[in-house]
Enzyme design. Structure first.
Site, short mmCIF file in Angstrom:
data_model
loop_
_atom_site.label_atom_id
_atom_site.label_comp_id
_atom_site.label_asym_id
_atom_site.label_seq_id
_atom_site.Cartn_x
_atom_site.Cartn_y
_atom_site.Cartn_z
N HIS A 93 54.89 -113.14 -6.03
CA HIS A 93 56.23 -113.42 -6.52
C HIS A 93 56.78 -114.71 -5.90
O HIS A 93 57.67 -115.34 -6.46
CB HIS A 93 57.19 -112.27 -6.19
CG HIS A 93 56.86 -110.99 -6.90
ND1 HIS A 93 55.92 -110.10 -6.42
CD2 HIS A 93 57.33 -110.46 -8.05
CE1 HIS A 93 55.84 -109.07 -7.24
NE2 HIS A 93 56.67 -109.25 -8.23
N ASP A 153 50.15 -110.98 -15.67
CA ASP A 153 51.24 -110.50 -14.83
C ASP A 153 52.46 -111.34 -15.19
O ASP A 153 52.38 -112.30 -15.98
CB ASP A 153 50.85 -110.64 -13.36
CG ASP A 153 51.61 -109.68 -12.44
OD1 ASP A 153 52.63 -109.10 -12.89
OD2 ASP A 153 51.20 -109.50 -11.29
#
Length: 339
Positions: free
Chosen positions: A182, A251
């Protein structure tokens, strides 16, 4: 159909979202905590999405693993355990752990189907490695490939029995990550031989209907391009070596592990061979850009999507609290019996 899954801004659709989704016709949607207030509200939201497209088998995704990754929270829904619970139980009684994982997944599926969610981004098949970043951590099903595959197979089976499609993640393996994707791009320097450990659970479960990539740089395979955007990794490793022919999501493309604009990332992922671009944060400019940049859904991707959703076609909506209570009670009995 646009080969993308989009997020939503709030508890119901805005006029702009309705218009854009109707025009772009995305492959599906993903639900987050910001989209959840109550069971009735969430069911109304998912019904609204189905009504836009007239597709009862619309792919509506969520991350509902249990533990710290659970979008549907107490007190409205039960608290489900993290993967590590079943890993530890496996040390004591492997068959009991497998059955407990199956019952737990089926119970998760019951709660999802009740509110109209059809796809769970679960299970993780990432083989946990010592000293790796905790972004995987207790979410993992273990550090030994056979165990991870056995528990992962039970979770896929439990989800399907409850009427939900499971998504194996994160291909080709996220267990060695040094940083949280992230926030930054991890570089994995393990050799091809060492990485066979990471591939093994995915190879065992390569018939799974859906899978998701991870944003990592594997120097043994492609020293310049993150796996989600790498044709070498997607085609040579995921499709050929692992043998995965299910529907392949990226993702979340908003993660800081990737560079370039979000629409550019989506286009590069499609060119690499990913089926579906996953864009979670409902930023209209990004979603419009993705729809503009992506080629229309290919016949092969459509076939993979249809095949995956057909695995739950005969499962009725789960509305029985008695069924949920029974599954949870049986799971808890198994866990307690080995405590």
């Amino acid at each position: 159909m646009t080969p993308a899954v989009f997020g939503l801004t709030g508890l119901s659709l805005t006029a702009d979202e309705k218009a854009f989704f109707r025009d772009s016709d995305p492959a599906g949607y993903i639900i987050f905590g910001r989209n959840i207030e109550s069971k009735a509200q969430l069911r109304a939201l998912t019904d609204e999405l189905r009504a836009i497209h007239g597709r009862d088998d619309l792919a509506i995704l969520i991350d509902q693993e249990g533990g710290r990754v659970a979008r549907m929270q107490e007190p409205l829904w039960p608290k489900f355990p993290a993967g590590e619970v079943f890993d530890k139980l496996y040390d004591i009684a492997s068959a009991t752990a497998i059955e407990a994982a199956r019952l737990n997944a089926q119970a998760i599926a019951v709660t999802l189907r009740e509110v109209g969610i059809t796809v769970d981004c679960h299970p993780l098949l990432d083989v946990r490695q010592p000293d790796a970043n905790n972004v995987i951590g207790d979410r993992a099903l273990g550090s030994e490939p056979m165990r991870v595959a056995a528990l992962g197979r039970a979770i896929l089976d439990g989800l399907q029995r409850g009427g939900v499609v499971g998504v194996v993640k994160h291909l080709p393996g996220h267990g060695r990550t040094s940083v949280d994707t992230h926030k930054a791009l991890p570089t994995v320097t393990a050799s091809d031989e060492e990485l066979q450990l990471d591939l093994a659970p995915f190879q065992t479960l390569n018939k799974a209907p859906m899978g998701m990539t991870g944003h990592l740089l594997f120097t043994a395979w492609d020293a310049e391009t993150p796996s989600t955007l790498s044709k070498t990794v997607v085609q040579d490793i995921i499709r050929d070596r692992i043998g995965f022919d299910g529907l392949l999501f990226t993702d979340d493309l908003d993660m800081e592990a990737l560079s370039g604009t979000v629409p550019e990332r989506a286009e590069r992922a499609q060119m690499a061979g990913c089926d579906i671009a996953l864009n979670c944060w409902a930023k209209m400019d990004d979603m419009i850009g993705i729809a503009d940049r992506l080629a229309p859904m290919s016949d092969k991707t459509q076939e993979r999507l249809d095949r995956a959703m057909a695995t739950i076609a005969d499962t009725k909506d789960a509305e029985s609290e008695d069924e949920l209570d029974m599954l949870l009670a049986r799971r808890d009995e198994l866990i307690a019996a080995t405590a």
